[in-house]
Design a protein around this motif. Structure first.
Motif, short mmCIF file in Angstrom:
data_model
loop_
_atom_site.label_atom_id
_atom_site.label_comp_id
_atom_site.label_asym_id
_atom_site.label_seq_id
_atom_site.Cartn_x
_atom_site.Cartn_y
_atom_site.Cartn_z
N VAL A 269 0.95 -1.28 -0.07
CA VAL A 269 0.25 0.05 0.18
C VAL A 269 0.77 1.30 0.02
CG1 VAL A 269 -1.80 1.42 1.19
CG2 VAL A 269 -1.65 -1.08 1.18
N VAL A 270 0.86 2.19 -0.87
CA VAL A 270 1.58 3.19 -1.41
C VAL A 270 0.40 4.51 -1.13
CG1 VAL A 270 3.32 4.44 -2.66
CG2 VAL A 270 3.13 1.94 -2.52
N PRO A 271 0.61 5.15 -0.02
CA PRO A 271 -0.26 6.55 0.10
C PRO A 271 0.64 7.42 -0.71
CG PRO A 271 0.59 6.04 2.23
CD PRO A 271 1.16 4.95 1.32
N LEU A 272 0.11 8.44 -1.33
CA LEU A 272 0.83 9.50 -2.11
C LEU A 272 0.15 10.82 -2.25
CD1 LEU A 272 0.13 9.55 -5.26
CD2 LEU A 272 0.50 7.46 -5.12
N PHE A 273 0.84 11.82 -2.22
CA PHE A 273 0.33 13.05 -2.58
C PHE A 273 1.45 14.00 -3.29
CE2 PHE A 273 -0.27 17.86 -1.23
CZ PHE A 273 -1.54 17.82 -1.87
N ASN A 274 1.05 14.25 -4.62
CA ASN A 274 1.89 15.09 -5.67
C ASN A 274 3.33 14.39 -5.53
OD1 ASN A 274 -0.01 16.80 -5.63
ND2 ASN A 274 0.78 18.49 -4.62
N GLU A 275 3.29 13.13 -6.02
CA GLU A 275 4.86 12.60 -6.24
C GLU A 275 4.90 11.85 -7.74
OE1 GLU A 275 6.85 12.50 -4.05
OE2 GLU A 275 6.00 12.88 -2.01
N ASP A 276 4.43 12.60 -8.70
CA ASP A 276 4.34 12.19 -9.86
C ASP A 276 5.89 11.85 -10.47
OD1 ASP A 276 5.09 14.62 -10.03
OD2 ASP A 276 3.74 15.04 -11.86
N GLU A 277 6.74 12.51 -10.11
CA GLU A 277 8.03 12.18 -10.80
C GLU A 277 8.72 10.74 -10.18
OE1 GLU A 277 10.36 16.27 -11.03
OE2 GLU A 277 9.90 16.03 -8.96
N SER A 278 8.34 10.65 -8.94
CA SER A 278 9.06 9.28 -8.22
C SER A 278 8.19 7.89 -8.53
CB SER A 278 9.35 9.43 -6.82
OG SER A 278 7.72 9.38 -6.20
N LEU A 279 7.01 8.19 -8.88
CA LEU A 279 6.17 6.69 -9.04
C LEU A 279 6.74 5.60 -9.97
CD1 LEU A 279 2.60 8.35 -8.73
CD2 LEU A 279 4.03 7.30 -7.08
N PRO A 280 6.94 6.23 -11.32
CA PRO A 280 7.74 5.31 -12.10
C PRO A 280 8.99 4.56 -11.64
CG PRO A 280 6.88 7.12 -13.48
CD PRO A 280 7.08 7.68 -11.96
N GLU A 281 9.78 5.29 -11.15
CA GLU A 281 10.90 4.68 -10.58
C GLU A 281 10.66 3.29 -9.29
OE1 GLU A 281 15.12 5.68 -8.69
OE2 GLU A 281 14.08 7.19 -9.77
N LEU A 282 9.94 3.93 -8.32
CA LEU A 282 9.35 3.28 -7.33
C LEU A 282 8.57 1.84 -7.56
CD1 LEU A 282 8.81 3.01 -4.54
CD2 LEU A 282 6.62 3.98 -4.39
N ILE A 283 7.56 1.86 -8.75
CA ILE A 283 6.84 0.89 -9.38
C ILE A 283 7.92 -0.07 -9.86
CG2 ILE A 283 5.12 -0.18 -10.67
CD1 ILE A 283 4.18 1.17 -8.24
N ASP A 284 8.80 0.39 -10.65
CA ASP A 284 9.92 -0.63 -11.60
C ASP A 284 10.55 -1.33 -10.44
OD1 ASP A 284 11.24 -1.35 -13.84
OD2 ASP A 284 12.94 -0.37 -12.61
N TRP A 285 11.29 -0.43 -9.11
CA TRP A 285 11.94 -1.15 -8.38
C TRP A 285 11.00 -2.30 -7.65
CZ3 TRP A 285 14.75 2.34 -4.33
CH2 TRP A 285 15.74 1.52 -3.44
N ILE A 286 9.83 -1.83 -7.17
CA ILE A 286 8.97 -2.95 -6.42
C ILE A 286 8.88 -4.14 -7.35
CG2 ILE A 286 6.53 -3.44 -5.55
CD1 ILE A 286 6.44 -0.52 -4.61
N GLU A 287 8.62 -3.96 -8.44
CA GLU A 287 8.24 -5.03 -9.42
C GLU A 287 9.73 -5.88 -9.63
OE1 GLU A 287 5.58 -6.10 -11.34
OE2 GLU A 287 4.63 -4.99 -9.88
N ARG A 288 10.68 -5.27 -9.68
CA ARG A 288 11.85 -6.07 -9.75
C ARG A 288 12.07 -7.07 -8.51
NH1 ARG A 288 14.72 -2.07 -10.84
NH2 ARG A 288 15.71 -1.92 -8.85
N VAL A 289 12.02 -6.49 -7.46
CA VAL A 289 12.16 -7.12 -6.19
C VAL A 289 11.42 -8.22 -5.76
CG1 VAL A 289 11.97 -7.07 -3.45
CG2 VAL A 289 13.26 -5.30 -4.79
N CYS A 290 9.72 -7.99 -6.41
CA CYS A 290 8.80 -9.02 -6.23
C CYS A 290 8.87 -10.36 -7.06
CB CYS A 290 7.43 -8.46 -6.15
SG CYS A 290 6.96 -7.46 -4.92
N THR A 291 9.38 -9.76 -8.43
CA THR A 291 9.57 -10.98 -9.33
C THR A 291 10.83 -11.83 -9.13
OG1 THR A 291 8.67 -9.33 -11.28
CG2 THR A 291 10.21 -11.28 -11.84
N GLU A 292 11.79 -11.23 -8.34
CA GLU A 292 13.16 -11.89 -8.13
C GLU A 292 12.81 -12.92 -7.18
OE1 GLU A 292 16.17 -9.28 -6.97
OE2 GLU A 292 16.16 -8.47 -9.05
N HIS A 293 11.86 -12.73 -6.41
CA HIS A 293 11.51 -13.37 -5.18
C HIS A 293 10.37 -14.20 -5.49
CE1 HIS A 293 14.49 -10.85 -3.29
NE2 HIS A 293 14.75 -11.72 -2.47
#
Length: 317
Positions: free
Chosen positions: A7-31
């Motif tokens: 769960v990711v609560p956010l407010f005005n974080e459009d710049e960081s979201l693509p990098e965050l999701i890519d990182w989360i996906e990479r970690v979850c896929t690896e495991h």
């Protein structure tokens, strides 16, 4: 059912979201985790929702919730918890200061070590030492003292929970700072802590000001009071009302005895007015407890209790 809901609560974080999701996906896929990422847009005024929509098309795991306006982090987490379907629920902030590389160990501590809740501890911080680090240490010291929960960083956004924990608590106002306290009040006692990496902010600015420390202390008192006396307010107000009234009554009796046997004037003595004041205050406390008890007994959740398990009752509806 998913292994993990993030769960990711956010407010005005459009710049960081693509990098965050890519990182989360990479970690979850690896495991090999079956997972979902629930992004709760708390009324952003930038392009955060458009970015979430785009990410949902690129990644099957991405879910989105958008508020009409800004309600605050507690509201965002509460809605995210309602939507979560994972056995383990992990929360993290959207600003990339929380590292998704912590996910596997947090997941292990819940599923293997059996913790109900694991809170991150940003032992080394990259925030301003005067405006954030020092107040945060003092704030957490007070929290530990009042709540009895030995966490160094109760307000850390990176936490992991058993599914039943987030489904058993309600977060509102600014109570997101005290989720461990709410969990403890609900009967979840195995609360752990893990040192986590705190990264310097890469995009944007902090959305929280100094007032969060004052509001947080007041909210802590509210949580403690509600958890102890929410279903029995008369035990608090009635006790103190009775004690204060008796103090005034005893002073009054002493003054009357003094008047009868030693003469003198009652109304010229400060103790006389102190006695009247304490008796009035005691009566008000008692009446406040009585009214609170009536309200409590008429509340919709007055008999809402968390049942751990049952035996031989499966067929009873």
């Amino acid at each position: 059912m998913k292994d993990i809901s993030i769960v990711v609560p956010l407010f005005n974080e459009d710049e960081s979201l693509p990098e965050l999701i890519d990182w989360i996906e990479r970690v979850c896929t690896e495991h090999g985790y079956a997972h979902e990422v629930i992004m709760v847009d708390d009324g952003s005024t930038d392009d955060s929702w458009q970015v979430i929509q785009k990410l949902a098309k690129e990644y099957n795991a991405v879910r989105g919730i958008r508020f009409q306006r800004n309600y605050g982090k507690s509201a965002a987490l509460n809605e995210g918890f309602k939507a979560a379907s994972g056995n383990v629920v992990i929360t993290m902030d959207a600003d990339l200061q929380d590292s998704p590389d912590e996910i596997p160990e947090l997941y292990r501590m819940i599923t293997v070590d059996g913790f109900d809740l694991v809170s991150g501890w940003k032992k080394v911080r990259y925030d301003n030492a005067v405006t954030k680090n020092l107040p945060s240490k003092l704030y957490n010291a007070v929290n530990r003292r009042i709540s009895g929960i030995k966490l160094h960083d109760m307000n850390c956004g990176l936490k992991a929970y058993k599914r039943k924990v987030v489904k058993s608590i309600e977060i509102y106002g600014e109570m997101h700072r005290f989720i461990p306290v709410l969990a403890k009040a609900a009967g979840f006692r195995k609360i752990g802590e893990k040192v986590v990496v705190h990264r310097a902010r890469k995009y944007g600015v902090s959305k929280f000001g100094w007032e969060r420390f004052i509001n947080g202390f007041l909210d802590l008192l509210s949580v403690q009071f509600i958890s102890r006396f929410g279903k029995k307010p008369m035990h608090f107000f009635g006790l103190w009302g009775t004690l204060v009234f008796l103090l005034g009554f005893i002073i009054t009796i002493w003054l009357v005895v003094e008047k009868l046997f030693f003469a003198g004037s009652l109304i010229n003595k400060p103790a006389f007015y102190m006695a009247l004041t304490t008796m009035v205050i005691g009566t008000q406390f008692f009446l406040a407890g009585f009214i609170a008890e009536l309200v409590s007994r008429s509340a919709a959740d007055r008999n809402n209790y968390l049942v751990e398990e049952t035996l031989g009752l499966d067929d009873i509806s």
